[in-house]
Write a protein that holds these residues in place. Structure first.
Motif, short mmCIF file in Angstrom:
data_model
loop_
_atom_site.label_atom_id
_atom_site.label_comp_id
_atom_site.label_asym_id
_atom_site.label_seq_id
_atom_site.Cartn_x
_atom_site.Cartn_y
_atom_site.Cartn_z
N ALA A 173 -6.99 1.21 -1.85
CA ALA A 173 -5.49 2.18 -1.29
C ALA A 173 -5.75 3.63 -1.53
CB ALA A 173 -4.33 0.81 -0.87
N ALA A 174 -5.50 3.07 -2.77
CA ALA A 174 -5.07 4.30 -3.72
C ALA A 174 -5.76 5.34 -3.39
CB ALA A 174 -4.68 4.12 -4.92
N GLN B 178 -9.78 10.68 1.71
CA GLN B 178 -9.06 10.25 1.87
C GLN B 178 -9.22 9.86 3.56
OE1 GLN B 178 -5.87 13.10 2.99
NE2 GLN B 178 -3.97 12.02 1.85
N ASP B 179 -7.98 8.71 3.74
CA ASP B 179 -8.52 7.34 5.29
C ASP B 179 -7.27 6.78 5.36
OD1 ASP B 179 -8.64 6.12 7.45
OD2 ASP B 179 -11.48 6.15 7.03
N LEU B 180 -6.63 8.13 5.66
CA LEU B 180 -4.84 6.83 6.01
C LEU B 180 -4.79 6.27 6.97
CD1 LEU B 180 -2.37 10.16 5.68
CD2 LEU B 180 -2.61 8.62 3.96
N ASP B 181 -5.81 5.85 7.64
CA ASP B 181 -5.23 4.64 9.07
C ASP B 181 -5.29 3.39 8.11
OD1 ASP B 181 -5.30 3.44 11.69
OD2 ASP B 181 -7.60 3.53 11.42
N GLU B 182 -7.37 3.88 7.49
CA GLU B 182 -7.90 3.09 6.35
C GLU B 182 -6.47 2.71 5.76
OE1 GLU B 182 -11.39 1.26 6.07
OE2 GLU B 182 -10.94 1.40 8.72
N ALA B 183 -6.30 3.21 4.67
CA ALA B 183 -5.20 2.65 4.19
C ALA B 183 -3.98 2.17 4.49
CB ALA B 183 -4.53 4.35 2.68
N ARG B 184 -3.58 2.57 5.49
CA ARG B 184 -2.53 1.81 6.20
C ARG B 184 -2.57 0.04 6.06
NH1 ARG B 184 2.41 3.07 8.79
NH2 ARG B 184 1.29 4.96 9.02
N LYS B 185 -3.62 0.00 6.77
CA LYS B 185 -4.25 -1.77 6.25
C LYS B 185 -4.45 -2.10 5.31
CE LYS B 185 -7.37 -0.49 10.60
NZ LYS B 185 -8.48 0.22 11.22
N ALA C 239 2.78 6.42 -2.68
CA ALA C 239 1.17 7.46 -2.25
C ALA C 239 0.90 8.10 -0.85
CB ALA C 239 0.71 6.95 -3.40
N PHE C 240 1.02 6.62 -0.41
CA PHE C 240 1.01 7.16 0.80
C PHE C 240 1.75 7.91 2.07
CE2 PHE C 240 1.26 5.64 5.69
CZ PHE C 240 -0.20 5.42 5.82
N ARG C 241 2.63 6.96 1.82
CA ARG C 241 3.87 8.54 1.83
C ARG C 241 3.82 9.50 1.30
NH1 ARG C 241 8.45 7.19 3.85
NH2 ARG C 241 8.74 5.37 3.56
N GLU C 242 3.55 10.28 0.29
CA GLU C 242 3.47 11.65 0.00
C GLU C 242 2.35 11.97 0.58
OE1 GLU C 242 2.85 12.08 -4.54
OE2 GLU C 242 4.98 10.71 -4.88
N ALA C 243 0.98 11.28 0.60
CA ALA C 243 -0.21 12.21 1.43
C ALA C 243 -0.14 12.28 2.61
CB ALA C 243 -1.21 10.86 1.27
N THR D 112 -0.90 -2.72 3.79
CA THR D 112 -0.29 -4.50 4.73
C THR D 112 -0.46 -5.49 4.46
OG1 THR D 112 -0.34 -2.62 7.12
CG2 THR D 112 -0.25 -5.33 7.25
N ALA D 113 -2.11 -5.00 4.23
CA ALA D 113 -2.98 -6.54 3.57
C ALA D 113 -2.57 -6.80 2.07
CB ALA D 113 -4.94 -6.52 3.68
N LEU D 114 -2.37 -5.82 0.92
CA LEU D 114 -2.09 -6.03 0.00
C LEU D 114 -0.31 -6.39 0.15
CD1 LEU D 114 -1.98 -5.77 -2.99
CD2 LEU D 114 -1.11 -3.33 -3.03
N ALA D 115 0.26 -5.93 0.88
CA ALA D 115 1.68 -6.18 0.74
C ALA D 115 1.87 -8.16 1.21
CB ALA D 115 2.84 -5.58 1.83
N GLY D 116 0.67 -8.24 2.54
CA GLY D 116 1.17 -9.44 2.71
C GLY D 116 0.81 -10.54 1.42
N LEU D 117 -0.16 -10.52 1.55
CA LEU D 117 -0.73 -10.94 -0.63
C LEU D 117 0.10 -11.24 -1.32
CD1 LEU D 117 -3.08 -12.57 -1.98
CD2 LEU D 117 -3.86 -10.79 -3.34
N VAL D 118 0.66 -10.59 -1.56
CA VAL D 118 2.06 -10.02 -2.57
C VAL D 118 3.13 -10.93 -2.35
CG1 VAL D 118 3.39 -8.53 -3.90
CG2 VAL D 118 1.13 -7.82 -3.98
N THR D 119 3.58 -10.82 -0.70
CA THR D 119 4.61 -11.47 -0.54
C THR D 119 4.64 -12.87 -0.62
OG1 THR D 119 4.85 -9.20 0.55
CG2 THR D 119 6.30 -11.74 1.04
#
Length: 121
Positions: free
Chosen positions: A40-41, A56-63, A97-101, A66-73
């Protein structure tokens, strides 16, 4: 051939299933999270080289986020507070970082993974 029978060494007798069976769950969860975080970074353009922006590919980063958030949660209650805090911090960093990019930031609570984690600021 001299008729000698090869003696297998211990490493060649181990199957991938046996190797994975010896790894504690927290290590597997942490490793998966680290891979998602790192990818993601990079997709947010945070690579260490001069060509980082090209990756940089923000569409890929978003995915990935989101997967990381699911795992962590999902894993947080199972891994203990110290590990969960580290995973949440890493997740928060890539969300920021996503928000800034992003040329047009998502509204609060609508960024990648935020429906699972709540708004990140």
């Amino acid at each position: 051939m001299d008729g000698a029978v090869p003696i297998p060494d211990e490493a060649s007798e181990r199957s991938p299933e046996r190797d994975i069976a010896d790894v504690p769950a927290i290590e597997l969860i942490s490793t998966a999270a680290l891979h998602l975080m790192s990818a993601a970074a990079v997709k947010c353009g945070l690579g260490h080289d001069e060509a980082a922006a090209q990756h940089q590919d923000l569409d890929e980063a978003r995915k990935l986020i989101t997967a990381l958030a699911g795992l962590v949660t999902a894993a947080a209650p199972e891994v203990g507070s110290q590990h969960a805090a580290l995973l949440r911090d890493g997740l928060r960093q890539v969300q920021l970082a996503f928000r800034e990019a992003s040329p047009v930031p998502d509204p609060p609570g609508r960024g990648p993974g935020e429906r699972l984690t709540g708004p990140v600021s």
